[in-house]
Motif scaffolding. Structure first.
Motif, PDB file in Angstrom:
ATOM      1  N   GLN A 149      -2.160   1.540  -2.934  1.00  0.00           N
ATOM      2  CA  GLN A 149      -2.610   1.354  -4.605  1.00  0.00           C
ATOM      3  C   GLN A 149      -2.864   0.155  -3.514  1.00  0.00           C
ATOM      4  O   GLN A 149      -4.008  -0.788  -4.346  1.00  0.00           O
ATOM      5  N   ASP A 159       5.584   0.658   1.411  1.00  0.00           N
ATOM      6  CA  ASP A 159       5.681   2.346   1.775  1.00  0.00           C
ATOM      7  C   ASP A 159       4.181   2.440   1.516  1.00  0.00           C
ATOM      8  O   ASP A 159       3.270   1.630   1.037  1.00  0.00           O
ATOM      9  N   GLU A 160       4.377   3.522   2.224  1.00  0.00           N
ATOM     10  CA  GLU A 160       2.436   5.234   1.838  1.00  0.00           C
ATOM     11  C   GLU A 160       2.582   4.842   0.447  1.00  0.00           C
ATOM     12  O   GLU A 160       0.957   4.216   0.486  1.00  0.00           O
ATOM     13  N   THR A 161       3.251   4.452  -0.010  1.00  0.00           N
ATOM     14  CA  THR A 161       2.434   4.938  -1.581  1.00  0.00           C
ATOM     15  C   THR A 161       1.715   3.538  -1.898  1.00  0.00           C
ATOM     16  O   THR A 161       0.777   3.125  -3.188  1.00  0.00           O
TER      17      THR A 161
END
Length: 475
Positions: free
Chosen positions: A251, A245-247
């Motif tokens: 990372q 996902d975006e998170t």
């Protein structure tokens, strides 16, 4: 559909293995497409089939143009598989030596939320989610049909003598009718695609254990290494992709920024060889820059001076891949071949029968019919419903005028071999018959006490018979 919220971080690696001389697997991993193809055909160049299929399928690796309906996503996969099928057919038409080649194909087309899956053959796609692995595709193989019927287990299928019997493949001739479906994805999912060189030797528990940790790079390498250590005799191709996902994407921003589409195995345009005396600086040998991503080869197995397109040494034993069961094109004019075979066999039978009949008509023997001695032409043998001889000459020799031994011999048939030989037998019988008659006449004249003492009065009664064998040529 909203804009894509999920991205893929992927890795792909293909290794020729420890047995094969050439790699017939092909793979592709990109931001929107994952695909594995396993070529079938041995001498018919399965590497060309798999490489051709991947080159066609990789055209799907583009971000979907806006909102795309589920059926449209699946339709794109179906269309790409059909184009790969047609292209293989065109290559076979251009080069008949490729007749018999084919390839499996497992394709995952990503749109930011889900994947459309297209599948033909025995390569596989897995989903690893929340610590559990599930097989997305179903093998189109003979042993899988036995598993589905409950006749064998998965473990038994791994050692079944017909475990490589494929029921569907892309071959350019038969429409394969691929399996097509959608799979919804979640952040944290891990996708895994492989050829049967990996899933054929590693069970689900072992796959899940390797997929449970590390980056896609690490997992792909470990899966290939574990497959080879487990005794895989085939090429091994593994593709691992993490769904972020975006998170998660933030990372891994640096890795994603350097990520490029990967073309591995036979589909790669160049097979790079490491010069003797040098070592690759990393395990991947630059697979991020478009290399095949194969593990380090054993240098001693790569002879010097081979042309760039060499895949095997001609004097080697037959590649086991040649014995792999792939779909084969139907023989053209098969009925005509059987007609020709039947005609040749019939001709040979007719020639043999004619020769036997010609030989039999040159054979003669002496036997009797209704008490009269005959010369017969043919062989003194009878078959059910057929006689191999016929009367040729009738003689004036009666069976009851012969001795008991001579009569028995005549009844059984006296082989002569030729007509002259048969007539000689008749003359011998007549001579013996005359001698018997002369002896009988002498005894009769002595007992009667006749006064006739002159030679003229003692003429033998059977003198007339000595003139000839008395054969009547009733032919």
């Amino acid at each position: 559909m909203s804009s894509p919220t999920l991205v893929l971080d992927y890795s792909a690696i293909s290794d020729v293995g420890r047995v094969r001389k050439d790699n017939q697997d092909s793979g592709y991993a990109g931001p929107w497409l994952l695909s594995v193809c396993d070529g079938v055909g041995g001498a018919a160049r399965g590497d060309i089939a798999s490489g051709t299929a991947v080159q066609q399928l990789r055209r799907l690796d583009e971000q979907p143009p806006g909102e795309l309906a589920p059926d449209d996503l699946v339709g794109q996969v179906a269309g790409a598989l059909h184009r790969a099928h047609d292209r293989i057919g065109e290559l076979v038409d251009e080069d008949p030596a490729l007749n018999g080649t084919s390839t499996t194909a497992t394709v995952l087309l990503f749109d930011g939320h889900r994947v459309a899956v297209g599948h033909v053959g025995d390569s596989r796609a897995y989903l690893y989610r929340d610590g559990r692995i599930s097989q997305l595709t179903s093998d189109h193989t003979f042993v899988q049909s036995l598993i589905d019927e409950g006749r064998i287990t998965e473990a038994e299928a791994r050692v079944h003598p017909h475990r490589n019997l494929i029921l569907k493949a892309l071959d350019g001739i038969h429409e394969a009718e691929p399996d097509l479906f959608l799979v919804e994805l979640e952040a944290g999912d891990r996708l895994f695609l492989c050829s049967d060189g990996a899933c054929g030797v590693l069970d689900d528990a072992r796959l899940a254990d390797i997929l449970s940790s590390g980056t896609p790079d690490y997992a792909a390498v470990e899966l290939v290494r574990a497959s080879l250590e487990a005794g895989s005799s085939d090429n091994v191709t593994c593709i691992v992709a993490d769904v972020l996902d975006e998170t998660g994407a933030a990372q891994r921003a640096d890795e994603l920024a350097a990520l490029e589409p990967l073309l591995v195995g036979a589909a790669a345009e160049l097979r790079r060889r490491v010069p003797r005396g040098t070592r690759s600086p990393s395990l991947f040998r630059g697979h991020r820059s478009g290399d095949t991503g194969e593990l380090e080869p054993v240098l001693a197995e790569i002879p010097e001076g081979l042309p760039p397109d060499a895949h095997a040494i001609p004097s080697d034993p037959i590649d086991p891949e040649a014995a792999r069961y792939a779909l084969r094109p139907p023989a053209r004019f098969g009925w005509l071949r059987w007609v020709m075979v039947a005609a040749v066999v019939g001709g040979l039978v007719w020639i043999a029968a004619a020769a036997a009949w010609s030989w039999s008509q040159q054979q003669y023997f002496v036997s009797e019919e209704e008490g009269v001695v005959y010369i017969y032409r043919g062989v003194n043998t009878e078959l059910p419903g057929a006689s191999l001889y016929e009367p040729y000459e009738r003689t004036n020799v009666d069976l009851d005028r012969l001795t008991e031994l001579q009569a028995d011999n005549v009844r059984q048939g006296m082989s002569a071999g030729s007509l002259d030989g048969a007539r000689q037998i008749i003359e011998n019988l007549v001579a013996a018959m005359e001698d018997e008659t002369a002896d009988s006449g002498t005894d009769s004249g002595t007992d009667s006490g006749s006064d006739a003492g002159t030679g003229d009065a003692g003429t033998e009664p059977g003198a007339d018979a000595s003139s000839s064998p008395a054969t009547a040529g009733a032919r």
